[in-house]
Enzyme design. Structure first.
Site, mmCIF file in Angstrom:
data_model
loop_
_atom_site.group_PDB
_atom_site.id
_atom_site.type_symbol
_atom_site.label_atom_id
_atom_site.label_comp_id
_atom_site.label_asym_id
_atom_site.label_seq_id
_atom_site.Cartn_x
_atom_site.Cartn_y
_atom_site.Cartn_z
ATOM 1 N N SER A 65 0.831 -1.202 0.000
ATOM 2 C CA SER A 65 0.000 0.000 0.000
ATOM 3 C C SER A 65 0.867 1.254 0.000
ATOM 4 C CB SER A 65 -0.909 0.025 1.225
ATOM 5 O OG SER A 65 -1.853 -1.006 1.176
HETATM 6 N N1 SAH Z 1 -1.220 -4.675 4.092
HETATM 7 C C1 SAH Z 1 -0.394 -4.704 2.906
HETATM 8 C C2 SAH Z 1 -1.218 -4.546 1.642
HETATM 9 C C3 SAH Z 1 -1.257 -5.793 0.864
HETATM 10 S S1 SAH Z 1 -2.294 -5.765 -0.581
HETATM 11 C C4 SAH Z 1 0.701 -3.646 2.990
HETATM 12 O O1 SAH Z 1 1.062 -3.273 4.069
HETATM 13 O O2 SAH Z 1 1.223 -3.222 1.987
HETATM 14 C C5 SAH Z 1 -3.678 -6.703 -0.012
HETATM 15 C C6 SAH Z 1 -3.407 -8.111 0.437
HETATM 16 O O3 SAH Z 1 -4.653 -8.707 0.786
HETATM 17 C C7 SAH Z 1 -2.765 -9.019 -0.599
HETATM 18 O O4 SAH Z 1 -1.586 -9.556 -0.086
HETATM 19 C C8 SAH Z 1 -3.816 -10.115 -0.819
HETATM 20 O O5 SAH Z 1 -3.259 -11.390 -1.087
HETATM 21 C C9 SAH Z 1 -4.575 -10.098 0.504
HETATM 22 N N2 SAH Z 1 -5.924 -10.652 0.465
HETATM 23 C C10 SAH Z 1 -6.843 -10.577 -0.526
HETATM 24 N N3 SAH Z 1 -7.970 -11.237 -0.188
HETATM 25 C C11 SAH Z 1 -7.760 -11.740 1.064
HETATM 26 C C12 SAH Z 1 -8.545 -12.547 1.961
HETATM 27 N N4 SAH Z 1 -9.768 -12.960 1.648
HETATM 28 N N5 SAH Z 1 -8.003 -12.872 3.148
HETATM 29 C C13 SAH Z 1 -6.747 -12.470 3.504
HETATM 30 N N6 SAH Z 1 -5.955 -11.729 2.693
HETATM 31 C C14 SAH Z 1 -6.452 -11.379 1.489
#
Ligand code: SAH
Length: 218
Positions: A65
């Site tokens: 993010s």
């Molecule tokens: N928190 C992260 C952002 C990651 S992007 C940061 O600090 O940068 C969003 C993430 O959500 C991805 O890794 C994706 O695999 C995960 N995701 C998507 N659907 C999900 C679900 N149902 N349960 C858990 N994680 C999920």
């Protein structure tokens, strides 16, 4: 490479100043983000850009993010150190590290094995202690509920019922709601009593989708 140098520290301070200018005013958030070495969460090819206020690709077609988004979601929780916080979507672990640095007891769920494994190795290596789960964020973590705060870092088409139920009274769920083909509306949903939740819209953001099937895709 990888170490936290003076250059990284200087770049981080500039990022914090930029966040302040964008109306991030929670000192707990700014202090935490000034401490977390974001360059350690990125591929070495992106390391030079780690302190730009931008999102970047990570493995498994996901993104880290944008710092502003991490700051905004963290600030929107309005919690004090010691609070219990659940994150959905660990990804590379940056947001989770910021939450630990803020003094929260952190729980985080990731559905993609390669990302789960990456963060599971990296976070303790950087000294961040939290509870990480490989599984489906739609289900939350009932065994550790209730949570004072829940942050969803992927776009949900609607609010997952389990997450509403796992909020403590007075607790807040910070979640971007909408389809992944458009911008999503960040919401803060506060549980005011056993059977009452209040919703506020906090503005437009763009996230990767929150997916349903565990162990599939990516
Ligand atoms: N928190 C992260 C952002 C990651 S992007 C940061 O600090 O940068 C969003 C993430 O959500 C991805 O890794 C994706 O695999 C995960 N995701 C998507 N659907 C999900 C679900 N149902 N349960 C858990 N994680 C999920």
């Amino acid at each position: 490479m990888g170490n936290d140098t003076h250059k990284h520290k200087g770049q981080r301070q500039q990022l914090i100043d930029a966040l302040r200018a964008k109306e991030i005013h929670d000192e707990l958030v700014l202090k935490a983000m000034n401490a977390v070495p974001r360059h350690r969460f990125l591929d070495s090819s992106f390391e030079a850009f780690a302190y730009r206020d931008a999102a970047f690709p990570i493995r498994a077609d996901q993104t880290i993010s944008q710092p502003y988004t991490v700051a905004f979601q963290s600030q929107s929780l309005r919690l004090k150190p010691g609070a219990k916080v659940l994150e959905i979507g660990t990804g590379c672990g940056y947001q989770a590290a910021v939450l630990v640095e803020m003094g929260f007891k952190v729980f985080s769920i990731e559905r993609q094995k390669s990302l789960f494994d990456f963060a599971k190795l990296l976070l303790p290596k950087l000294g961040y202690r939290l509870h990480q789960k490989f599984g489906d964020g739609y289900l939350g973590m009932p065994t550790f509920a209730p949570f004072d705060g829940i942050i969803v870092t992927a776009a949900a088409p609607s609010v997952p019922q389990a997450l509403l139920e796992q909020l403590a009274i007075g607790g807040a769920l910070i979640i971007p709601i909408g389809e992944d083909t458009e911008d999503q509306v960040m919401h803060r949903i506060t549980r005011s009593d056993e059977s009452k939740w209040e919703r506020e819209s906090l503005g437009l953001f763009r996230f990767v989708p929150m997916l349903k099937d565990v162990n599939r895709g990516g």
